[in-house]
Design a protein around this motif. Structure first.
Motif, PDB file in Angstrom:
ATOM      1  N   VAL A   1       0.843  -1.344   0.077  1.00  0.00           N
ATOM      2  CA  VAL A   1       0.054   0.132   0.099  1.00  0.00           C
ATOM      3  C   VAL A   1       0.870   1.091   0.119  1.00  0.00           C
ATOM      4  CG1 VAL A   1      -1.972  -1.293   1.378  1.00  0.00           C
ATOM      5  CG2 VAL A   1      -0.172   0.033   2.581  1.00  0.00           C
ATOM      6  N   GLU A   2       0.430   2.345  -0.698  1.00  0.00           N
ATOM      7  CA  GLU A   2       1.319   3.708  -0.728  1.00  0.00           C
ATOM      8  C   GLU A   2       0.413   4.884   0.177  1.00  0.00           C
ATOM      9  OE1 GLU A   2       1.780   6.097  -4.286  1.00  0.00           O
ATOM     10  OE2 GLU A   2       3.351   4.919  -4.071  1.00  0.00           O
ATOM     11  N   LYS A   3       1.017   5.335   1.349  1.00  0.00           N
ATOM     12  CA  LYS A   3       0.471   5.937   2.231  1.00  0.00           C
ATOM     13  C   LYS A   3       1.309   7.517   2.133  1.00  0.00           C
ATOM     14  CE  LYS A   3      -2.730   3.395   3.465  1.00  0.00           C
ATOM     15  NZ  LYS A   3      -4.174   3.539   3.317  1.00  0.00           N
ATOM     16  N   PRO A   4       0.625   8.344   2.794  1.00  0.00           N
ATOM     17  CA  PRO A   4       1.338   9.792   2.704  1.00  0.00           C
ATOM     18  C   PRO A   4       2.346   9.676   3.864  1.00  0.00           C
ATOM     19  CG  PRO A   4      -0.914   9.936   2.868  1.00  0.00           C
ATOM     20  CD  PRO A   4      -0.774   8.531   2.946  1.00  0.00           C
ATOM     21  N   TYR A   5       3.670  10.334   3.505  1.00  0.00           N
ATOM     22  CA  TYR A   5       4.767  10.153   4.512  1.00  0.00           C
ATOM     23  C   TYR A   5       5.553  11.560   4.631  1.00  0.00           C
ATOM     24  CZ  TYR A   5       9.219   8.293   6.240  1.00  0.00           C
ATOM     25  OH  TYR A   5      10.535   8.095   6.962  1.00  0.00           O
ATOM     26  N   PRO A   6       5.837  12.204   5.693  1.00  0.00           N
ATOM     27  CA  PRO A   6       6.603  13.214   5.913  1.00  0.00           C
ATOM     28  C   PRO A   6       7.705  13.138   5.563  1.00  0.00           C
ATOM     29  CG  PRO A   6       5.941  12.470   8.206  1.00  0.00           C
ATOM     30  CD  PRO A   6       5.284  11.454   7.169  1.00  0.00           C
ATOM     31  N   GLU A   7       8.400  14.059   4.623  1.00  0.00           N
ATOM     32  CA  GLU A   7       9.555  13.924   4.323  1.00  0.00           C
ATOM     33  C   GLU A   7      10.405  15.201   4.655  1.00  0.00           C
ATOM     34  OE1 GLU A   7      11.038  11.904   0.903  1.00  0.00           O
ATOM     35  OE2 GLU A   7       9.018  11.603   0.370  1.00  0.00           O
TER      36      GLU A   7
END
Length: 580
Positions: free
Chosen positions: A249-255
């Motif tokens: 699954v692809e999820k939002p990630y803080p970078e």
């Protein structure tokens, strides 16, 4: 004295590299003379320290191997005991016990003696290192935040760094050059230098940025099933099959990431805007393939120049190679673009883009929006731009000398070529601002860029939310204070992580769909607000170094419940965290 710097590559190679190395060396040796450090005595002390360090290493290694031998004896004894018990041979047990005891009687005194000797050697080593530090303390104490600015100005008088980034400098960029604080949204200032280049303001800054990216999480599920089939004889047989199912699954990630910019204000070509990014063409070697690719790029530019239907107004320059390498095809004002990029400027820009022997080649992005120029040199991402005095402290003079010279020479080269894209423009060196920016007391106070830098000096972890598992973007607001002390509110925005599991339906070899668990992390914003108090030296930026009134700031901190011993000094500002 060199008046203008239109040929940065050639001038760095023939003048500035050697001049800065000489100025840095002379400056350091002057510090040594002023400190009164006895170099010969320090050499002897460090030599004795190295002998002790070697002896400590030998003794530590010896101790380790003797302890390994003792452990081996213990293991041998235990194994022999087990063999004896199983074999019910008491006489053998007595013999083993006596042998082990005898060995221990020999080993333990040796190990104890080595341990005692090692402890004594460590004490002597630590005492000798303390002696070396004591010898170098007068020199270490002389390193100052203004050394970097002094050295840069000595080599290039027209390039001056401010003691700190004051409100007056920021207001100048806003009011005279149209600077927009939108740049700071979503960014936190890690450190910055402000100053003037040919009388025009600039800022060298490193920021931490945040953006929401995506992350792919993976999961798996093992399944099995039984299949019944007939063999060659017609009998039924059962076979168990195994399979591992995979899902993602692809999820939002803080970078987060750091970026280094040079922001430069100049009134020349005030209506012109353009942007350019590094081009692969700049690094291509001369040859059939390289020339073919450049020729192809030039033909595209010529076609764009002839295309009047697009309404861009783009007109290719006479120096086709310059247009191919520099780009900036989105420029909005051809007349003003040509005022900036004269034949000399085009020639020197091409030289800058293609050179990798003296400088760094085509590694920079360049944007101009009205009177604001922004250069982002990739090579400066690895450059330490802070020059914190403590990093030059050392107990060995030879090491301190080498590090000091290497640091300042590396910084100067990196900074000089970071500025080079604006140095090649002759018109920029003819337009100089002469405004008196320090009109009032407010102008002499540090701006919020400095406050954010101070917060980073303490470390993100001192301000972030207890549940934060990512970096935090630190933003600050200041409240008026008395006697030079002000309270700074630091807001730390980060994310906490909550473990989640998605189930993804995957078709298996058994002919059925299975829910494959995929663990992932949901990131939710968290915010923490903290305070720090700062006390600024009451002096005009650029004035002689003055000694801060220790009693004034100590009383200010104590009245706010802060331990003055926990305060830190950065540039002309002393700051400390307030209790939460």
């Amino acid at each position: 004295m060199i008046e203008d710097i239109h040929e940065p590559v050639d001038l760095y190679r023939t003048v500035f590299r050697e001049a800065h190395a000489r100025n840095t060396s002379e400056f350091f040796e002057d510090l040594v003379r002023r400190s009164g450090v006895d170099e010969r005595a320090n050499i002897v002390t460090v030599k004795e320290l190295r002998v002790l360090e070697s002896q400590v290493g030998d003794a530590s290694s010896s101790s380790k191997w003797w302890k390994v031998l003792r452990t081996a004896v213990i293991v041998f004894g235990v194994i022999s005991l087990l063999v004896t018990v199983l074999g019910q041979n008491p006489w053998w047990l007595v013999g083993v016990a006596a042998s082990v005891a005898a060995v221990f009687g020999k080993l333990n005194p040796i190990i104890n003696d080595i341990t005692s000797r090692l402890r004594l050697l460590k004490e002597r080593r630590d005492a000798k290192e303390a002696e070396a530090w004591q010898q170098m303390e007068p020199l270490n104490r002389l390193h100052d935040w203004n050394d970097l600015a002094t050295l840069v100005r000595t080599t290039v008088p027209r390039l001056e760094l401010d003691p700190y980034f004051a409100n007056a400098r920021l207001d100048e960029l806003r009011e005279s050059f149209g600077w927009d604080d939108q740049f700071n949204l979503g960014r936190s200032v890690v450190f910055s230098h402000s100053g003037v280049l040919n009388g025009n303001p600039f800022v060298l800054t490193r920021t931490m940025e945040h953006w929401m990216g995506t992350k792919t999480y993976k999961g798996s599920l093992s399944i099995s099933w039984t299949e019944r089939t007939r063999d060659a004889n017609g009998r039924w047989t059962s076979t168990t099959r195994h399979q591992t199912l995979h899902a993602s699954v692809e999820k939002p990630y803080p970078e987060y990431g750091n970026r280094t910019h040079i922001i430069y204000g100049n009134e020349a070509a005030p209506d012109l805007s353009f942007s350019r990014s590094p081009s692969k063409l700049s690094g291509m070697k001369e040859g059939m393939i390289g020339n073919w690719r450049k020729g192809r790029a030039i033909k595209k530019l010529e076609a764009k120049s002839r295309d009047i239907t697009g309404g861009s107004g783009f007109t290719v320059m006479a120096n086709r190679e310059f247009d191919a390498l520099f780009g900036a095809t989105d420029r909005n004002h051809e007349v003003q673009f040509r005022l900036l990029f004269t034949a000399l400027a085009q020639q020197e820009m091409v030289k800058l883009l293609k050179d990798k022997e003296v400088g760094y080649g085509d590694d920079f992005a360049f944007e101009k929006h009205g009177m604001i120029n922004m250069v982002e040199p990739a090579h400066m991402a690895e450059t330490d731009i802070i020059a914190e005095p403590e990093q030059f402290h050392a107990y060995e003079l030879a090491h301190a000398r080498q590090f000091y010279n290497e640091y300042h020479n590396d910084f100067f080269k990196s900074f000089f070529f970071g500025l080079a894209p604006v140095l090649v423009i002759p018109l920029y060196q003819q337009h100089r601002s002469h405004a008196d920016i320090y009109k009032d007391d407010r102008g002499r106070t540090a701006c919020f860029w400095e406050h954010e830098s101070l917060a980073h000096h303490f470390g993100e972890e001192r301000f972030q939310h207890p549940d934060c598992v990512t970096h935090s973007i630190l933003k600050t607001t200041a409240t008026p204070g008395s006697d030079g002390a002000r309270t700074i509110r630091v807001t730390a925005d980060g994310f906490k992580g909550i473990d989640r599991v998605d189930h993804v339906s995957v078709y298996g070899g058994d002919g059925r769909y299975h829910d494959v668990p995929v663990p992932w992390v949901e990131y939710i914003e968290v915010r923490q607000e903290s305070d720090m108090v700062i006390w600024e030296d009451p002096r005009r930026p650029g004035a002689e170094e003055q000694t801060a009134d220790a009693g004034a700031w100590q009383s200010q901190f104590e009245s706010r419940g802060v331990d003055p011993n926990a305060a830190v000094r950065r540039r002309t500002i002393i700051s400390a965290l307030l209790p939460r």
